[in-house]
Design a protein around this motif. Structure first.
Motif, PDB file in Angstrom:
ATOM      1  N   UNK B 450     -88.073  55.298 -14.938  1.00 22.82           N
ATOM      2  CA  UNK B 450     -86.685  55.219 -14.483  1.00 22.82           C
ATOM      3  C   UNK B 450     -85.698  55.659 -15.550  1.00 22.82           C
ATOM      4  N   UNK B 451     -86.172  55.899 -16.760  1.00 25.66           N
ATOM      5  CA  UNK B 451     -85.273  56.369 -17.804  1.00 25.66           C
ATOM      6  C   UNK B 451     -84.845  55.307 -18.794  1.00 25.66           C
ATOM      7  N   UNK B 452     -85.459  54.141 -18.733  1.00 20.56           N
ATOM      8  CA  UNK B 452     -85.119  53.089 -19.685  1.00 20.56           C
ATOM      9  C   UNK B 452     -85.753  53.399 -21.047  1.00 20.56           C
ATOM     10  N   UNK B 453     -85.031  53.056 -22.103  1.00 22.15           N
ATOM     11  CA  UNK B 453     -85.610  53.180 -23.443  1.00 22.15           C
ATOM     12  C   UNK B 453     -86.350  51.893 -23.753  1.00 22.15           C
ATOM     13  N   UNK B 454     -87.573  51.992 -24.280  1.00 24.61           N
ATOM     14  CA  UNK B 454     -88.355  50.779 -24.541  1.00 24.61           C
ATOM     15  C   UNK B 454     -88.864  50.770 -25.977  1.00 24.61           C
ATOM     16  N   UNK B 455     -88.592  49.657 -26.657  1.00 17.76           N
ATOM     17  CA  UNK B 455     -89.144  49.452 -27.989  1.00 17.76           C
ATOM     18  C   UNK B 455     -90.230  48.398 -27.848  1.00 17.76           C
ATOM     19  N   UNK B 456     -91.473  48.810 -28.065  1.00 22.26           N
ATOM     20  CA  UNK B 456     -92.604  47.905 -27.870  1.00 22.26           C
ATOM     21  C   UNK B 456     -93.170  47.520 -29.233  1.00 22.26           C
ATOM     22  N   UNK B 457     -93.000  46.254 -29.586  1.00 19.72           N
ATOM     23  CA  UNK B 457     -93.541  45.775 -30.852  1.00 19.72           C
ATOM     24  C   UNK B 457     -94.799  44.986 -30.522  1.00 19.72           C
ATOM     25  N   UNK B 458     -95.955  45.436 -30.972  1.00 19.69           N
ATOM     26  CA  UNK B 458     -97.189  44.764 -30.557  1.00 19.69           C
ATOM     27  C   UNK B 458     -98.206  44.779 -31.678  1.00 19.69           C
ATOM     28  N   UNK B 459     -99.094  43.791 -31.660  1.00 17.58           N
ATOM     29  CA  UNK B 459    -100.128  43.727 -32.686  1.00 17.58           C
ATOM     30  C   UNK B 459    -101.383  44.456 -32.253  1.00 17.58           C
ATOM     31  N   UNK B 460    -101.622  44.470 -30.945  1.00 20.63           N
ATOM     32  CA  UNK B 460    -102.838  45.045 -30.412  1.00 20.63           C
ATOM     33  C   UNK B 460    -102.681  46.566 -30.311  1.00 20.63           C
ATOM     34  N   UNK B 461    -103.484  47.297 -31.076  1.00 24.37           N
ATOM     35  CA  UNK B 461    -103.337  48.751 -31.094  1.00 24.37           C
ATOM     36  C   UNK B 461    -103.595  49.360 -29.720  1.00 24.37           C
ATOM     37  N   UNK B 462    -104.534  48.772 -28.966  1.00 17.59           N
ATOM     38  CA  UNK B 462    -104.842  49.378 -27.672  1.00 17.59           C
ATOM     39  C   UNK B 462    -103.670  49.250 -26.709  1.00 17.59           C
ATOM     40  N   UNK B 463    -102.924  48.178 -26.864  1.00 17.87           N
ATOM     41  CA  UNK B 463    -101.727  48.027 -26.050  1.00 17.87           C
ATOM     42  C   UNK B 463    -100.743  49.151 -26.365  1.00 17.87           C
ATOM     43  N   UNK B 464    -100.619  49.435 -27.634  1.00 15.82           N
ATOM     44  CA  UNK B 464     -99.713  50.500 -28.051  1.00 15.82           C
ATOM     45  C   UNK B 464    -100.222  51.850 -27.551  1.00 15.82           C
ATOM     46  N   UNK B 465    -101.519  52.069 -27.664  1.00 19.52           N
ATOM     47  CA  UNK B 465    -102.085  53.333 -27.184  1.00 19.52           C
ATOM     48  C   UNK B 465    -101.866  53.483 -25.681  1.00 19.52           C
ATOM     49  N   UNK B 466    -102.036  52.373 -24.969  1.00 19.38           N
ATOM     50  CA  UNK B 466    -101.920  52.423 -23.517  1.00 19.38           C
ATOM     51  C   UNK B 466    -100.514  52.721 -23.034  1.00 19.38           C
TER      52      UNK B 466
END
Ligand SMILES: Nc1ncnc2c1ncn2[C@@H]1O[C@H](COP(=O)(O)OP(=O)(O)O)[C@@H](O)[C@H]1O
Ligand SMILES: [Mg+2]
Lengths: 309, 502
Positions: B450-466
């Motif tokens: 939808x065009x939202x900007x998202x800053x994802x702070x996460x410890x799990x690398x696979x979550x970040x990859x996904x």
């Protein structure tokens, strides 16, 4: 002038000794994670019990022993409420204050103004003859000497012995101590009760050495000052010694000032205990302040293996 | 190798009305590494806490070398040769490494001989190649270093049975490799190891056997050699799982979040964020990876205005002030904090109030500037509850009685319904089961579309990859570098997580 200096310093030690005992005891209890605000109540009961036993039997040491035990008994009540039942420690401690004031007032009524056997000064040979230092430090009653000795002993115990290390671990990280097989509940009981012994002793000093007669409410807020001194001392027995004698000094200064005709209203001095109370309540209720002063991390928090905090 | 050293039979444990362990059987053979696999909340920690004497089981028996034993405190466990590294470390922060190792040891008399203990620590650290600084205070150490202290503690007492509860959660991929070697060496020295994890790859790599736990029950025990990732995932979750999400290429628009050189203080009075600058554009997800405790939480809180900072933050081109959350809300910033119970929800309030908490001051729900009619929120709430399939008995249910996944759905629903232009998500799937995790992923990906900007702070690398389109690595409060969110870059990202610059 010389006399005033000597009498001020001796007075500081006299007035500081009960503060020292109560503070040392509370340091031990708080190091284990138990905040006991009931010092005032335990001291009052110690003072009363000590006085009445001395009055009845004339045996000073029996009186001191009884005072110590009554302090421990009251502390074990606090331990049961706050460690086993896990009641709020501030509330439970305040209950001890009221209990001590009530009981000592009720039973003490009959003794008001009476005098009993009291501790006399015991000059230490040679040391007692040193000018200035001798009369101030080495010509005192036995309980003052016990105060001197308690400080290094407790310091050594806290920092050098296995039991002291376990005690500090229980107050800092009870779950870690528990996981290493240290009995957190037992440790807290033991040191809370030892804290009570010291408060009882502090009370005995007031009625058997400091003012050897019975006056209602004769601890006059010293229990609260001791609670504040624990924080001042950042839970260290050596700083506690300095703090206790310094505060003792402040309370005698008013008399010296009167003699020297420096005008400081007595009311200001009388205000201290209550200001401290407010300060301590603030302290006890704020995690951030606790951190800032380096309090034992688990201070005031009941421990339970199964319940997550 | 086949001789059973430990057997747990029929262990059950419940917390009020939640059954954490339901007649669990588990056994351990001499010298093996037995993995205990299960999603967050499956009951792994509970089972091991029972074995270690921290929890009292409601029912069940424990046999050691064929003899029935009763373990009612950690002391009993230690005396029976059981050692455990807990999920949340049990170290005394103000003590040195030596003191922590010494704590509780039987061999110490009245006065502990710390120099002897220190010498033995150095020996162990040489022999197992675990570097520790014996005189450092625990609070000065990173999570990875603290874990090494825990391992030294285990090795010091020569436990026969060693339990490691999610030991890799706070490690970089390289540190995890090192840990695996140590574990293998432990078993070579006769110890048996219970290795707990919810990560399939790890379990396949390290273990000899795997027992899978789901909702407190044992689903099965398999030989590692005879299983694979998909089979284990099915056992763990109870259905086929898609391990990959459907991530579409991004079409970033203009910058929505711009950060210029911010510095943020942490709780310990030490600077936690030390000069971070970054930009997130509309329609992209920027992932921030890193070992926990490198400033993630503080960064998220500063951006959302919950924590003071110096430096500049621009949202949608306009500068926002430090510590002003309302300004963020008005600028359509959504926030999914790492601790939802503490920072996102009021546990004692019903679902419907939680759902519209952020809208109270907006004209849509504050029907009148002076009075507030919460009942009017109930109907729209019911719609939202349906839309996000939040499992709750009614919108009047207090939020604290919801499961973790459903709590997170309440948070998501509220934040998404505020039509965000920017979403700050900090560990958004922590503690959720795979179903809820998928849900969170889908919501975030749909928002990106939808065009939202998202800053994802996460410890799990696979979550970040996904999820993310770019990944930056946070190390000691600074963005040490950027990389591609792809498994082929895991080595590089791992090095950056350990502080090695490109
Ligand atoms: N001390 C406790 N009090 C209440 N509930 C608990 C406690 N410990 C665990 N639980 C609950 O038991 C369930 C299993 O938790 P846990 O054993 O920690 O799972 P895992 O380690 O597999 O992630 C969870 O729903 C958790 O919330
Ligand atoms: Mg766990």
């Amino acid at each position: 002038m010389n006399d005033i200096v000597i009498s001020t310093f001796s007075g500081a030690i006299r007035a500081g000794t009960p503060l020292l005992f109560a503070t040392l005891g509370e340091i031990l209890a708080e190091r284990s994670g138990v905040l006991n605000l009931g010092l005032e109540g335990m001291m009052l009961m110690g003072a009363f019990t000590g006085f009445s036993i001395s009055y009845i039997t004339g045996n000073l040491w029996l009186a001191v022993l009884a005072a110590v035990l009554i302090g421990g008994l009251m502390a074990s009540l606090h331990a049961f409420m706050s460690i086993t039942l896990r009641i709020n420690q501030v509330v439970s401690g305040l209950a001890l204050v009221f209990l001590g004031q009530g009981l000592s007032g009720f039973w003490g009524n009959a003794y008001v103004g009476m005098q009993a056997n009291s501790f006399q000064n015991l000059k230490i040979p040679l040391l007692g003859d040193i000018p200035y230092i001798g009369p101030v430090i080495f010509d005192r009653d036995v309980l003052v000497y016990i105060g001197y000795i308690s400080v290094p002993v407790i310091w050594w115990f806290l920092y050098k012995t296995t039991a002291g290390m376990n005690l500090r671990a229980v107050g800092e990280a009870p779950d870690a101590a528990d996981a290493r097989g240290i009995n957190v509940i037992l440790t807290r009981y033991v040191y809370t009760i030892i804290g009570g012994f010291f408060s009882g002793l502090a009370g005995a000093y007031i009625s058997l050495a400091y003012t050897p007669m019975w006056v209602q409410n004769m601890t006059a807020g010293r229990g609260w000052i001791a609670v504040a001194l624990v924080i001042f001392a950042i839970w260290d027995p050596v700083i506690a010694l300095i703090g206790a004698y310094a505060f003792g000094g402040i309370s005698v200064l008013q008399f010296s000032f009167q003699i020297l005709q420096v005008p400081i209203p007595v009311n200001i001095m009388n205000m201290f205990p209550y200001i401290f109370t407010v300060f301590v309540m603030l302290f006890a209720s704020s995690n951030r302040i606790k951190k800032l002063f380096g309090a034992p991390t688990a201070l005031g928090i009941p421990y339970s293996r199964e319940e997550k905090t | 190798m086949s001789e059973k050293i430990l057997e747990l039979k029929n262990i059950s444990k419940s917390f009020s009305n939640l059954i954490a362990n339901d007649s669990v059987d588990f056994d351990l053979k001499k010298g093996e590494i037995h993995a205990l696999l299960g999603e967050n909340g499956a009951g792994k920690t509970t089972l091991m806490n029972i074995l270690y004497g921290i929890y009292k089981p409601d029912a069940g028996e424990i046999f050691l070398d064929g003899k029935k034993i009763v373990i009612s405190s950690p002391r009993d466990a230690i005396e029976n040769g059981i050692g455990m590294i807990q999920q949340h470390f049990s170290l005394v922060p103000s003590f040195s490494v030596v003191q922590n190792v010494a704590l509780g040891l039987k061999e110490m008399g009245i006065i502990p001989d710390l120099s002897k203990i220190r010498k033995k620590i150095i020996e162990l650290s040489d022999r197992y190649k675990i570097s520790v600084e014996p005189d450092a205070k625990i609070w000065q150490l990173s999570a990875g270093e603290q874990q090494r202290v825990e391992i030294i503690k285990l090795l010091y007492v020569k436990s026969k049975i060693m339990i490691l509860d999610e030991p890799t959660a706070i490690l970089t991929p390289q540190e995890a490799k090192g840990l695996f070697e140590t574990i293998k060496e432990m078993t070579a020295n006769e110890a048996s190891v219970i290795f707990i994890s919810h990560k399939l790859k790890e379990v396949l790599e390290i273990s000899d056997r795997v027992t899978v736990l789901r909702h407190g029950r044992v689903i099965g025990t398999v030989e590692t050699k005879e299983t694979n990732e998909n089979d284990l995932a099915r056992m763990m979750v109870g259905r086929d799982v898609v391990l990959k999400t459907d991530k579409k290429p991004s079409h970033p628009s203009k910058p929505i979040l711009e950060i210029e050189n911010i510095h943020v203080m942490g709780d310990k009075g030490i600077e936690a964020v030390r000069g971070v600058s970054l930009e997130v554009r509309g329609g992209e997800i920027l992932g921030i990876a890193g070992v926990e405790g490198n400033g993630q939480r503080e960064l998220g809180e500063a951006i959302y205005g919950l924590r003071n900072y110096t430096g500049n933050i621009f949202i949608n081109g306009s500068k926002v002030r430090p510590g002003n959350v309302l300004e963020r809300i008005k600028n359509h910033v959504a926030y999914i904090p790492q601790d939802r119970k503490a920072d996102a929800l009021c546990g004692g309030l019903p679902v419907y109030k939680n759902l519209f908490m952020k809208a109270f001051s907006s004209p849509i729900f504050s029907f009148n500037p002076y009075f507030f009619y919460p009942e009017k929120l109930k109907e729209p709430s019911e719609k939202v509850v349906k839309e996000f399939s939040i499992a709750t008995s009614s919108v009047d249910q207090e939020v604290k009685f919801l499961s973790g996944g459903n709590m997170q759905k309440v948070v998501l629903a509220r934040e998404i319904k505020s039509h965000p232009k920017l979403i700050i998500a900090v560990h958004p799937t922590r503690g959720l089961d795979v179903g809820a995790e998928e849900f969170v992923y889908n919501v975030l990906l749909a928002q990106k579309e939808k065009g939202t900007a998202i800053l994802l702070i996460a410890g799990d690398l696979y979550e970040i990859f996904n999820l993310s389109d770019r990944v930056g690595v946070l190390y000691e409060g600074q963005i040490i570098g950027y990389s591609e969110p792809d498994e082929s870059h895991i080595e590089e990202i791992g090095l950056m997580m350990a502080g090695v610059k490109k």
